[in-house]
Design a protein around this motif. Structure first.
Motif, PDB file in Angstrom:
ATOM      1  N   MET A 114     -34.722  18.020  -7.138  1.00 48.85           N
ATOM      2  CA  MET A 114     -34.477  19.352  -6.602  1.00 48.85           C
ATOM      3  C   MET A 114     -33.325  20.001  -7.361  1.00 48.85           C
ATOM      4  N   GLU A 115     -33.182  21.274  -7.140  1.00 50.45           N
ATOM      5  CA  GLU A 115     -32.046  21.975  -7.738  1.00 50.45           C
ATOM      6  C   GLU A 115     -30.752  21.376  -7.183  1.00 50.45           C
ATOM      7  N   GLU A 116     -29.790  21.200  -8.047  1.00 45.50           N
ATOM      8  CA  GLU A 116     -28.548  20.562  -7.648  1.00 45.50           C
ATOM      9  C   GLU A 116     -27.814  21.354  -6.563  1.00 45.50           C
ATOM     10  N   HIS A 117     -27.215  20.602  -5.631  1.00 45.08           N
ATOM     11  CA  HIS A 117     -26.366  21.201  -4.605  1.00 45.08           C
ATOM     12  C   HIS A 117     -25.011  20.483  -4.683  1.00 45.08           C
ATOM     13  N   ILE A 118     -24.177  20.976  -5.562  1.00 43.33           N
ATOM     14  CA  ILE A 118     -22.917  20.316  -5.879  1.00 43.33           C
ATOM     15  C   ILE A 118     -21.846  20.687  -4.855  1.00 43.33           C
ATOM     16  N   ILE A 119     -21.210  19.663  -4.301  1.00 46.10           N
ATOM     17  CA  ILE A 119     -20.103  19.850  -3.355  1.00 46.10           C
ATOM     18  C   ILE A 119     -18.889  19.113  -3.903  1.00 46.10           C
ATOM     19  N   GLU A 120     -17.761  19.806  -3.927  1.00 43.64           N
ATOM     20  CA  GLU A 120     -16.499  19.171  -4.296  1.00 43.64           C
ATOM     21  C   GLU A 120     -15.648  18.989  -3.049  1.00 43.64           C
ATOM     22  N   TYR A 121     -15.008  17.845  -2.964  1.00 42.07           N
ATOM     23  CA  TYR A 121     -14.194  17.562  -1.772  1.00 42.07           C
ATOM     24  C   TYR A 121     -13.089  16.576  -2.140  1.00 42.07           C
ATOM     25  N   ASP A 122     -12.113  16.450  -1.246  1.00 41.48           N
ATOM     26  CA  ASP A 122     -10.985  15.545  -1.456  1.00 41.48           C
ATOM     27  C   ASP A 122     -10.930  14.511  -0.333  1.00 41.48           C
ATOM     28  N   ILE A 123     -10.497  13.324  -0.669  1.00 39.68           N
ATOM     29  CA  ILE A 123     -10.301  12.278   0.325  1.00 39.68           C
ATOM     30  C   ILE A 123      -8.922  11.648   0.111  1.00 39.68           C
ATOM     31  N   GLY A 124      -8.372  11.085   1.165  1.00 43.28           N
ATOM     32  CA  GLY A 124      -7.104  10.360   1.076  1.00 43.28           C
ATOM     33  C   GLY A 124      -7.383   8.864   1.057  1.00 43.28           C
ATOM     34  N   VAL A 125      -7.324   8.272  -0.126  1.00 48.40           N
ATOM     35  CA  VAL A 125      -7.627   6.851  -0.282  1.00 48.40           C
ATOM     36  C   VAL A 125      -6.480   6.014   0.269  1.00 48.40           C
ATOM     37  N   LEU A 126      -6.798   5.090   1.166  1.00 54.25           N
ATOM     38  CA  LEU A 126      -5.781   4.239   1.766  1.00 54.25           C
ATOM     39  C   LEU A 126      -5.195   3.274   0.738  1.00 54.25           C
ATOM     40  N   SER A 127      -3.908   3.026   0.862  1.00 59.83           N
ATOM     41  CA  SER A 127      -3.225   2.138  -0.081  1.00 59.83           C
ATOM     42  C   SER A 127      -3.443   0.676   0.300  1.00 59.83           C
ATOM     43  N   SER A 128      -3.613  -0.149  -0.716  1.00 55.36           N
ATOM     44  CA  SER A 128      -3.761  -1.597  -0.494  1.00 55.36           C
ATOM     45  C   SER A 128      -2.583  -2.356  -1.083  1.00 55.36           C
ATOM     46  N   SER A 129      -1.516  -1.646  -1.403  1.00 58.81           N
ATOM     47  CA  SER A 129      -0.377  -2.266  -2.101  1.00 58.81           C
ATOM     48  C   SER A 129       0.393  -3.233  -1.219  1.00 58.81           C
ATOM     49  N   GLY A 130       0.437  -2.959   0.093  1.00 58.79           N
ATOM     50  CA  GLY A 130       1.201  -3.819   0.986  1.00 58.79           C
ATOM     51  C   GLY A 130       2.704  -3.628   0.861  1.00 58.79           C
ATOM     52  N   SER A 131       3.139  -2.556   0.188  1.00 62.44           N
ATOM     53  CA  SER A 131       4.572  -2.285   0.048  1.00 62.44           C
ATOM     54  C   SER A 131       5.146  -1.852   1.393  1.00 62.44           C
ATOM     55  N   ALA A 132       6.468  -1.736   1.437  1.00 67.68           N
ATOM     56  CA  ALA A 132       7.120  -1.377   2.697  1.00 67.68           C
ATOM     57  C   ALA A 132       6.622  -0.042   3.227  1.00 67.68           C
ATOM     58  N   ASN A 133       6.410   0.922   2.307  1.00 61.09           N
ATOM     59  CA  ASN A 133       5.971   2.251   2.721  1.00 61.09           C
ATOM     60  C   ASN A 133       4.498   2.276   3.111  1.00 61.09           C
ATOM     61  N   ASP A 134       3.703   1.378   2.522  1.00 63.35           N
ATOM     62  CA  ASP A 134       2.255   1.397   2.746  1.00 63.35           C
ATOM     63  C   ASP A 134       1.774   0.213   3.568  1.00 63.35           C
ATOM     64  N   HIS A 135       2.710  -0.476   4.258  1.00 59.98           N
ATOM     65  CA  HIS A 135       2.344  -1.704   4.960  1.00 59.98           C
ATOM     66  C   HIS A 135       1.275  -1.460   6.024  1.00 59.98           C
ATOM     67  N   THR A 136       1.465  -0.410   6.827  1.00 62.25           N
ATOM     68  CA  THR A 136       0.502  -0.120   7.892  1.00 62.25           C
ATOM     69  C   THR A 136      -0.852   0.237   7.310  1.00 62.25           C
ATOM     70  N   GLU A 137      -0.866   1.074   6.265  1.00 67.33           N
ATOM     71  CA  GLU A 137      -2.125   1.437   5.615  1.00 67.33           C
ATOM     72  C   GLU A 137      -2.831   0.205   5.074  1.00 67.33           C
ATOM     73  N   SER A 138      -2.075  -0.674   4.467  1.00 69.35           N
ATOM     74  CA  SER A 138      -2.654  -1.890   3.893  1.00 69.35           C
ATOM     75  C   SER A 138      -3.309  -2.746   4.966  1.00 69.35           C
ATOM     76  N   ASP A 139      -2.632  -2.881   6.123  1.00 67.10           N
ATOM     77  CA  ASP A 139      -3.203  -3.650   7.229  1.00 67.10           C
ATOM     78  C   ASP A 139      -4.483  -3.015   7.741  1.00 67.10           C
ATOM     79  N   MET A 140      -4.462  -1.677   7.878  1.00 67.52           N
ATOM     80  CA  MET A 140      -5.651  -0.976   8.353  1.00 67.52           C
ATOM     81  C   MET A 140      -6.813  -1.137   7.374  1.00 67.52           C
ATOM     82  N   LEU A 141      -6.505  -0.998   6.074  1.00 72.24           N
ATOM     83  CA  LEU A 141      -7.545  -1.111   5.060  1.00 72.24           C
ATOM     84  C   LEU A 141      -8.153  -2.520   5.058  1.00 72.24           C
ATOM     85  N   SER A 142      -7.315  -3.522   5.193  1.00 69.91           N
ATOM     86  CA  SER A 142      -7.807  -4.904   5.234  1.00 69.91           C
ATOM     87  C   SER A 142      -8.730  -5.106   6.428  1.00 69.91           C
TER      88      SER A 142
END
Length: 394
Positions: A114-142
């Protein structure tokens, strides 16, 4: 969290179309691959493949300047990737461009792109670093990856559809992600940020409880090890007594063989048989006393460090315990009942044997009461070794 910009064609039936060139013995091999991002099973595909040489000129195949590739007998389920190979003649093939001409679904439906229906969008990728600042994100991602190994993002609604936890934008009508296959309902249920925080909190409490249980098990194991050390420590005295007894018995046996008359040998044999019966009887009393004391050790829930005196006091209020301990200690006097049955010339040796045996029996009593009833530490037991030694030579 890192922002990531993405582009997707919502009208695409397949994506990640790729063609790899491989040299083989008789020519070239084209290895095609693609991912099914439709909602149906693909059974056949027709592709238009443009091939270019070193001068970037098109390579001709017969009368055509492109290669038409048809592949049937496929069974590519939604959100799955497939690959297949096509052999061609030997040529100066350097690169390819692939165009999808037609797709056939398992229900027989044939569809063209079919004719292309291009959509551009942004997402916030969760951090897996496990650093002090990203510790909670890392736990959630795991936690999220335990359910969906492609997860990188909290799912969200979008004006053009919904964004999966893997980061792929899907049409509103799609009930599962066309990229990873995770269900729409499950995405928003399983990967809701508040729900994940709650689950992680519950998991943390459970892990703390498990740690406490393991510590309790280790403490119990340490107590069992300490109990084993007590047995080894106290039993040294018993072992010494038994060795001495064995030496004396050897002397008695030697003297019986070479220093007794026939009448005295017969007298000694009768006495020795009675001695063995007394030994067997006292051993049974000891086993009963030991088993009863060990039951008290396992059933008693006192704090051993603060209520050690109460443990013995309570035991001495138990009629069964007092009877078992008393009859065992009193049974030692049975040795005296057969003293005169031995030949008179061996009364002195027998007295020494009985004295050592009584000390051995008393030591066994101390082992049981100290280990099971009082639950004393090994340091306290060592302090009483002098008493045990004196008991052996009574």
């Amino acid at each position: 969290m890192k922002n990531e910009h993405r582009t997707v064609d919502l009208n695409a039936y397949i994506e990640n179309v790729n063609c790899e060139i491989k040299n083989v013995e008789d020519g070239k091999q084209l290895i095609f691959s693609f991912s099914n991002v439709s909602q149906e099973i693909i059974t056949a595909i027709k592709l238009k493949c443009l091939c270019f040489d070193s001068f970037d000129d098109r390579i001709e195949f017969g009368n055509e300047d492109f290669l038409e590739v048809k592949k049937a007998d496929l069974n590519v389920k939604p959100a799955k990737t497939v690959g297949f190979a096509v052999d061609i003649k030997q040529c100066d093939l350097q690169r390819t461009e692939v165009e999808v001409l037609q797709i056939v679904y398992i229900n027989g439906e044939r569809v063209a792109p079919m004719e292309e229906h291009i959509i551009e969008y942004d997402i916030g990728v969760l951090s897996s670093s496990g650093s002090a600042n990203d510790h909670t994100e890392s736990d959630m991602l795991s936690y999220m990856k335990e359910k969906n190994d492609k997860a990188i993002y909290f799912p969200q609604e979008h004006s053009a559809g919904w964004i999966c936890s893997c980061g792929r934008l899907n049409k509103t009508s799609s009930l599962q992600c066309v990229s990873c296959g995770y269900g729409k309902y499950n995405n928003f249920e399983d990967f809701n940020e508040e729900n994940i925080e709650q689950k992680l909190s519950e998991r943390f409490l459970q892990e703390k409880a498990d740690e406490e249980r393991k510590r309790a098990e280790l403490k119990a194991e340490a107590k069992r090890a300490e109990k084993k050390k007590r047995v080894i420590t106290i039993s040294v005295a018993s072992a010494v007594a038994l060795v001495v007894i064995s030496v004396i018995l050897s002397i008695v046996i030697h003297n019986i063989k070479y220093g007794l008359s026939d009448e005295e040998k017969a007298q000694h044999l009768i006495a020795q048989n009675n001695y063995q019966k007394i030994e067997s009887f006292i051993n049974k009393l000891y086993v009963g006393y030991s088993d009863l004391s060990e039951e008290r050790y396992h059933d008693d829930n006192y704090d051993y460090e603060h209520h050690r005196e109460n443990r013995l006091s309570d035991a001495e209020k138990d009629a069964d315990y007092l009877f078992s301990r008393g009859i065992y200690l009193a049974s030692i006097r049975l040795y005296d009942t057969i003293r005169k049955q031995y030949p008179e010339k061996y009364h002195q040796v027998y007295d020494q044997l009985v004295s050592l045996n009584e000390g051995h029996r008393y030591t066994d009593y101390l082992v049981v009461e100290t280990m099971y009833v009082k639950n004393q530490s090994s340091s306290e037991i060592r302090e009483r070794e002098g008493d045990m030694d004196r008991a052996i030579v009574l």
